[in-house]
Design an enzyme around this catalytic site. Structure first.
Site, PDB file in Angstrom:
ATOM      1  N   LYS A   1       0.847  -1.190   0.000  1.00  0.00           N
ATOM      2  CA  LYS A   1       0.000   0.000   0.000  1.00  0.00           C
ATOM      3  C   LYS A   1       0.886   1.245   0.000  1.00  0.00           C
ATOM      4  O   LYS A   1       1.751   1.398   0.852  1.00  0.00           O
ATOM      5  CB  LYS A   1      -0.890  -0.039   1.238  1.00  0.00           C
ATOM      6  CG  LYS A   1      -1.744   1.191   1.415  1.00  0.00           C
ATOM      7  CD  LYS A   1      -2.725   1.017   2.565  1.00  0.00           C
ATOM      8  CE  LYS A   1      -3.429   2.324   2.855  1.00  0.00           C
ATOM      9  NZ  LYS A   1      -4.359   2.209   3.984  1.00  0.00           N
TER      10      LYS A   1
ATOM     11  N   LYS B   1      -2.466  -1.445  -3.648  1.00  0.00           N
ATOM     12  CA  LYS B   1      -3.342  -0.288  -3.543  1.00  0.00           C
ATOM     13  C   LYS B   1      -2.524   0.982  -3.636  1.00  0.00           C
ATOM     14  O   LYS B   1      -1.494   1.066  -2.975  1.00  0.00           O
ATOM     15  CB  LYS B   1      -4.041  -0.382  -2.184  1.00  0.00           C
ATOM     16  CG  LYS B   1      -4.918   0.765  -1.834  1.00  0.00           C
ATOM     17  CD  LYS B   1      -5.426   0.570  -0.434  1.00  0.00           C
ATOM     18  CE  LYS B   1      -6.113   1.859  -0.042  1.00  0.00           C
ATOM     19  NZ  LYS B   1      -6.467   1.900   1.333  1.00  0.00           N
TER      20      LYS B   1
HETATM   21  C1  PBG Z   1      -6.771   3.109   5.972  1.00  0.00           C
HETATM   22  C2  PBG Z   1      -7.361   3.078   4.604  1.00  0.00           C
HETATM   23  C3  PBG Z   1      -7.330   4.092   3.652  1.00  0.00           C
HETATM   24  C4  PBG Z   1      -8.008   3.612   2.534  1.00  0.00           C
HETATM   25  C5  PBG Z   1      -8.449   2.328   2.824  1.00  0.00           C
HETATM   26  N1  PBG Z   1      -8.018   1.997   4.113  1.00  0.00           N
HETATM   27  C6  PBG Z   1      -6.827   5.467   3.744  1.00  0.00           C
HETATM   28  C7  PBG Z   1      -5.429   5.755   4.015  1.00  0.00           C
HETATM   29  O1  PBG Z   1      -4.572   4.890   4.097  1.00  0.00           O
HETATM   30  O2  PBG Z   1      -5.153   6.936   4.160  1.00  0.00           O
HETATM   31  C8  PBG Z   1      -8.208   4.364   1.261  1.00  0.00           C
HETATM   32  C9  PBG Z   1      -9.251   3.842   0.326  1.00  0.00           C
HETATM   33  C10 PBG Z   1      -9.631   4.786  -0.753  1.00  0.00           C
HETATM   34  O3  PBG Z   1      -8.993   5.829  -0.980  1.00  0.00           O
HETATM   35  O4  PBG Z   1     -10.618   4.484  -1.437  1.00  0.00           O
HETATM   36  N2  PBG Z   1      -7.655   2.573   6.924  1.00  0.00           N
END
Ligand code: PBG
Length: 325
Positions: A197, A251
């Site tokens: 991520k 992601k």
């Molecule tokens: C963190 C999390 C995020 C997203 C999913 N889980 C945000 C981040 O890491 O700042 C983002 C998902 C999206 O942008 O659709 N719990």
């Protein structure tokens, strides 16, 4: 005069031929719908930067889950937004916290028809908006956060989740969660790890949706740097597999398809890709101007993500796209 040339165009001549030779298909069952549910909400609340997506009440969430199941969508993943936040994110593992209640609702409603998953993180629940506990100097304390993640996993498991999906990018999170789940008797509950991520501006609209923008700093000290090579993403995925992840995730999706491909080639478990909030917002904004063909763009992106090697795609269009795929 004719030339005996190789003609790749022969197989493109009709819709039937193209369909016959297609290598990649996207089926509704490959899609997972992310949903937001907020405590103490009386009506679904629109999210300005994600037209068509709402923060759900428990009631409206049940309806959305029902529609997803009826459309043949493969799964839903729940994000909870508590009414009160604190430094340790107490709402995240409260048995009567919003996500626990909503999980029980959704599992009772559609738990046999699709896979009910839960995002496992602290940022929606902490007043500072970070994904972990803070040290005195304001940095994220990896190891004390792992204990919290273990407790949250068990709370979600008791509420009936069918897959836990840790998204906080703490090192060792999969091993800690596996140990906590096994210790509580949930040896058969799978972990879908957000292994790979990136610290991405594409999460912007999500932070409105989940009310979790960091109150200071950003997440670059724990999420991956977009400028690293795909090999680092592979390393993260392999570490999580070694810790017991049953599936891994890359992601965001579109800007990281090289990473999806590299991870899919490297790991022996299913790979998910998350088409995140900013990817959604960009398409919706351009489509609202009439600048792009919305449906074709969405389909082409889903096909591209599957072609890169993802076996499942988390997408806010899951229910709608399932209707035309
Ligand atoms: C963190 C999390 C995020 C997203 C999913 N889980 C945000 C981040 O890491 O700042 C983002 C998902 C999206 O942008 O659709 N719990």
């Amino acid at each position: 005069m004719s030339f005996p040339v190789t003609r790749p165009r022969r197989l493109r001549r009709s819709e039937a031929l193209r369909r016959l030779v297609a290598d990649v298909r996207v089926a509704p069952a490959d899609l997972v719908l992310p949903v937001f549910v907020k405590e103490a909400l009386s009506e679904p609340a629109p999210i300005t930067s994600m037209p068509g997506v709402v923060q759900h009440t428990r009631e409206s969430l049940k309806k959305a889950a029902h529609e997803a199941a009826a459309a043949g969508v493969g799964g839903v993943i729940l994000f909870g937004i508590p009414a009160v936040k604190d430094a340790r994110g107490s709402g995240a593992d409260d048995p009567s916290g919003i996500v626990q209640l909503a999980l029980a609702d959704v599992v009772a409603e559609v738990g046999d028809a699709l896979v009910v998953m839960s995002d496992l993180c602290l940022d929606e629940y902490t007043d500072h908006g970070h994904c972990g506990l803070l040290t005195a100097d304001g940095s994220i304390d990896n190891d004390s956060t792992l204990e919290r993640y273990g407790d949250i996993a068990v709370a979600q498991a008791r509420a009936g989740t069918q897959v836990v999906a840790p998204s906080g990018m703490m090192d060792g999170q999969v091993a800690a969660i596996r140990a906590a789940l096994d210790g509580a008797g949930f040896t058969d509950l799978p972990i879908l790890s957000y292994s790979t991520k990136y610290a991405s501006a594409f999460y912007g609209p999500f932070r409105e949706a989940a009310e979790c923008a960091p109150q200071f700093g950003d997440r670059s000290a724990y999420q991956e740097d977009p400028a690293r090579a795909a090999a680092e993403g592979v390393r993260e995925a392999l570490l999580d597999v070694a810790e017991g992840a049953d599936a891994v995730m890359v992601k965001p999706a579109l800007a990281y398809l090289d990473v999806v491909r590299a991870v899919a080639d490297a790991v022996p478990v299913p790979v998910a890709a998350y088409q995140v909030s900013g990817e959604y917002a960009m398409v919706e904004a351009a489509a609202a101007h009439g600048w792009i063909d919305r449906r074709r763009i969405i389909t082409e992106q889903l096909v591209g993500i599957r072609r890169a090697g993802a076996s499942m795609v988390l997408t806010y269009w899951a229910t709608e796209a399932a209707g035309w795929l």
